[in-house]
Design an enzyme around this catalytic site. Sequence first.
Site, PDB file in Angstrom:
ATOM      1  N   LYS A 176       0.693  -1.177   0.012  1.00 11.39           N
ATOM      2  CA  LYS A 176      -0.068  -0.030  -0.082  1.00 11.39           C
ATOM      3  C   LYS A 176       1.029   1.055  -0.098  1.00 11.39           C
ATOM      4  O   LYS A 176       1.692   1.385   1.008  1.00 11.39           O
ATOM      5  CB  LYS A 176      -0.895  -0.093   1.279  1.00 11.39           C
ATOM      6  CG  LYS A 176      -1.830   1.283   1.458  1.00 11.39           C
ATOM      7  CD  LYS A 176      -2.802   0.984   2.470  1.00 11.39           C
ATOM      8  CE  LYS A 176      -3.507   2.251   2.635  1.00 11.39           C
ATOM      9  NZ  LYS A 176      -4.759   2.153   3.669  1.00 11.39           N
ATOM     10  N   LYS A 229      -2.248  -1.617  -3.854  1.00  8.72           N
ATOM     11  CA  LYS A 229      -3.074  -0.327  -3.580  1.00  8.72           C
ATOM     12  C   LYS A 229      -2.409   0.813  -3.861  1.00  8.72           C
ATOM     13  O   LYS A 229      -1.213   0.847  -3.140  1.00  8.72           O
ATOM     14  CB  LYS A 229      -3.916  -0.471  -2.528  1.00  8.72           C
ATOM     15  CG  LYS A 229      -4.618   0.775  -2.173  1.00  8.72           C
ATOM     16  CD  LYS A 229      -5.436   0.670  -0.785  1.00  8.72           C
ATOM     17  CE  LYS A 229      -5.960   1.889  -0.558  1.00  8.72           C
ATOM     18  NZ  LYS A 229      -6.326   2.108   0.861  1.00  8.72           N
TER      19      LYS A 229
HETATM   20  C1  PBG Z   1      -7.515   3.240   5.575  1.00 10.51           C
HETATM   21  C2  PBG Z   1      -7.711   2.989   4.054  1.00 10.51           C
HETATM   22  C3  PBG Z   1      -7.864   4.130   3.109  1.00 10.51           C
HETATM   23  C4  PBG Z   1      -8.321   3.516   1.941  1.00 10.51           C
HETATM   24  C5  PBG Z   1      -8.723   2.192   2.310  1.00 10.51           C
HETATM   25  N1  PBG Z   1      -8.333   1.965   3.557  1.00 10.51           N
HETATM   26  C6  PBG Z   1      -7.094   5.339   3.242  1.00 10.51           C
HETATM   27  C7  PBG Z   1      -5.756   5.806   3.787  1.00 10.51           C
HETATM   28  O1  PBG Z   1      -4.991   4.878   3.886  1.00 10.51           O
HETATM   29  O2  PBG Z   1      -5.607   6.935   4.212  1.00 10.51           O
HETATM   30  C8  PBG Z   1      -8.488   4.402   0.579  1.00 10.51           C
HETATM   31  C9  PBG Z   1      -9.343   3.869  -0.361  1.00 10.51           C
HETATM   32  C10 PBG Z   1      -9.548   4.775  -1.382  1.00 10.51           C
HETATM   33  O3  PBG Z   1      -9.043   5.830  -1.662  1.00 10.51           O
HETATM   34  O4  PBG Z   1     -10.387   4.296  -2.257  1.00 10.51           O
HETATM   35  N2  PBG Z   1      -8.541   2.901   6.488  1.00 10.51           N
END
Ligand code: PBG
Length: 304
Positions: A176, A229
């Site tokens: 991520k 991601k």
């Molecule tokens: C954290 C989380 C995020 C997303 C999914 N889980 C946000 C972050 O890491 O700040 C982002 C998903 C998206 O942008 O569609 N709970």
Amino acid sequence: MVRETSLSVANLIYPMFVTFGANIKREIQSMPGCFAESVDLIANSAKEVHSLGIPAVILFGIPERKDEQASGAYDPDGVIQRAVKEIKNAVPELLVITDVCLCEYTSHGHCGILENGQILNDPTLELLAKAAASHVRAGADMPAPSDMMDGRVLAIRAALDSEGFTSTPIMSYAVKYASAFYGPFREAAESTPAFGDRKSHQMDPANRREAIKEAAADIEEGADILMVKPALSYLDVISDVKRAFNVPVAAYNVSGEYAMVHAAARCGWIDYEKVMMECLISIKRAGADMILTYFAKDAAKILA
Ligand code: PBG
């Protein structure tokens, strides 16, 4: 006959936002067609998702109260725990995945417990494991830790096993990135950090080899599905992870990717449906077995 890649509705996972209160269905401004919905309405929406042939949803919670300990994340009566029960009662065949992170539940919007402005990794693991276990106790089929703390998959695996949930799989947000493409999501989940950023634990977009290191650690700890991601700016990474590991790979087509397509389509600059389908097939082509996407419902209609 010569087409190398196919996209099926069976590959799609639809993200849903669950909010506190009653009779609430609020459109997310930067994500047209996506809503934050209260627990009493969520089962109906889940039914619609299932009726389109989409096999799974992933749930995100917006709690009424946020605090330093993120207590809403593991409250047995929290928004997610209640929503899971509602959905599994109404549509038991729909696979319910729950996002596991503290950022939506902390008053400061960071993904863990803070001390002097820094996240404490290990104390945060305990709370993540508590949150994941509470989701599964409520009936969730698969927790998906998105926090990027070190050791969280192992902590969650141990917590699930100790409660007898030995066959509940874990989908890990293994790779991520610290991405600006999460902007619209943070508006939706009200989880923008009050100060600083998430670069202490999320990855540098410039790094490709590190993705393999992160994924290997999560496999070692017991992850069953690896996620990359965001998706579109990281197709090379999806491809690398798919080749390196013999497990299913998920890709998250994130909020900013969705928002850009909608914005350009609204201006009349691109064809919404064609660009959406091209994005999704490219993510499959890169190697993703499944795609978490806000496009799931629109794509399912086209695929039908
Ligand atoms: C954290 C989380 C995020 C997303 C999914 N889980 C946000 C972050 O890491 O700040 C982002 C998903 C998206 O942008 O569609 N709970």
